[in-house]
Design an enzyme around this catalytic site. Sequence first.
Site, PDB file in Angstrom:
ATOM      1  N   GLU A 228      47.433 -17.888 -18.764  1.00  0.00           N
ATOM      2  CA  GLU A 228      47.323 -17.047 -17.575  1.00  0.00           C
ATOM      3  C   GLU A 228      47.546 -15.625 -18.066  1.00  0.00           C
ATOM      4  OE1 GLU A 228      47.957 -14.781 -14.978  1.00  0.00           O
ATOM      5  OE2 GLU A 228      49.796 -15.789 -14.333  1.00  0.00           O
ATOM      6  N   CYS A 262      49.999  -9.356 -12.803  1.00  0.00           N
ATOM      7  CA  CYS A 262      48.611  -9.624 -13.195  1.00  0.00           C
ATOM      8  C   CYS A 262      47.693  -9.686 -11.975  1.00  0.00           C
ATOM      9  CB  CYS A 262      48.543 -10.928 -13.995  1.00  0.00           C
ATOM     10  SG  CYS A 262      49.314 -12.302 -13.145  1.00  0.00           S
TER      11      CYS A 262
HETATM   12  O1  LIG Z   1      51.621 -11.311 -13.896  1.00  0.00           O
HETATM   13  C1  LIG Z   1      51.330 -12.306 -13.202  1.00  0.00           C
HETATM   14  C2  LIG Z   1      52.006 -12.465 -11.939  1.00  0.00           C
HETATM   15  C3  LIG Z   1      51.774 -13.755 -11.224  1.00  0.00           C
HETATM   16  C4  LIG Z   1      52.631 -13.706 -10.036  1.00  0.00           C
HETATM   17  C5  LIG Z   1      52.459 -14.882  -9.165  1.00  0.00           C
HETATM   18  O2  LIG Z   1      52.284 -16.019  -9.606  1.00  0.00           O
HETATM   19  O3  LIG Z   1      52.554 -14.684  -7.941  1.00  0.00           O
END
Ligand SMILES: O=CCCCC(=O)O
Length: 455
Positions: A228, A262
């Site tokens: 991810e 992100c």
């Molecule tokens: O940087 C990634 C953040 C993901 C936050 C989430 O899963 O809500």
Amino acid sequence: MLISSINPANNQVIKQYNAHTADEVAKKINQTHQAWLQWHNTSFQERSALLHKLAEQLETRKNELAHLMAIEMGKPLNQGIGEAEKCAAVCTYYADNAESFLADQLIETEASKSFVTFQPIGTVLAVMPWNFPFWQVFRFLAPALAAGNCGVLKHASNVPGCALIIEEMVKAAGFPAHVFQTLLVGADAVEQIIEHPYIKAVTLTGSNGAGSKVAAKAGELIKKTVLELGGSDAYVILADADLDHAAHICVESRLINGGQSCIAAKRFIVVKDAEDEFTRLFVDKMAAKVMGDPLQGGVDIGPQARVNLRDQLHQQVEDSIAKGAKLLLGGKVCGGPGAYYPPTVLSNVKKGMPAFDEELFGPVAAIISATDEAEAIALANDSNFGLGAAIFTKDQARGEHIAATQLEAGSCFVNALVKSDPRLPFGGIKQSGYGRELGMFGIHEFVNIKTVFVG
Ligand SMILES: O=CCCCC(=O)O
């Protein structure tokens, strides 16, 4: 080697930790494997009861956890409390649903019986970032434990306190010793950890550079990865959108976690007819946000997580301005030792500028003008990233069609802020990574989807 926890609000060292040596790491991985040999035979009922206990730990200790997030990475207290509550929710969700997600599936063939069964695979290495220091870990850990896997964590080096308290809460919830352990190591130790025969798979949330290295090593050893990675989410505002609502959601999304997410909205692609009004509303709402000490009430954004990250963000802003972007708000490095950076808005952003091509991991919004809907969608998709996207229009059917079939991203929202939810699969396409976390799809990533055929 020492791992230092530094408060980004004042740049002072909070605490230093001795990193684990290679021998200590190997010992811990071995312990976790031994724990797995028992854990994978436990029933869903046992795992579920323990996950409920873990959710209780998170709820009971949420103020303490929020304080730790505030001092280690600058998250305002109320947002930290929300993060701890979301971690509790994901534990409860998998406690309640893992058994049905992993139930055997009968498939009719010429066999007297044939079916698919979902079996745990062993110890999964999680390499996690600092921006949601609890949520990112629990997003992996809750389904892993529910499925009968074990985990070891290599957390970001600026949140060692958060990493250790997660291990402590797992123990306090009553899980068997070593089913989950934190490895206090630097990034350079990760390749060797992946090489350990008891590490069966790797999940990573983080930068594209880190993801690429981890995937290369794991691929060499034929170990599965879920990645991810970064995002440059486009929020597309069509001429018929409710502009006040759109501006509100866009600001909330851009400033999630001080802009360090992100899935924060990063590029705002506005159809010409709506541009002036949207820009006015958006700048007003960004300007109204309060930046300050994350330990104080009423603060919307704290400092950035580290001074070097703040400086890198400012450089991206300066480079974009040098290439023709117009600064409408912010854009100045705040004085003092903290890593503060104010809400910033750039307009006239175009391809070829960092604000269009790169991920801006901080409170900086890029407004991009499009002549019409077709150009807006093309600009949204003109990115190496494909994590999230949103479309704003009063025509719900049109919005749904664009979200489902036109926007290139793993999660597309209509008139709403892109967010993760324990019930919905989460992950990206293109350079934003592969595999899914959360929901039923998430728990299926790290299991042996085994066929059983009885002749
Ligand atoms: O940087 C990634 C953040 C993901 C936050 C989430 O899963 O809500």
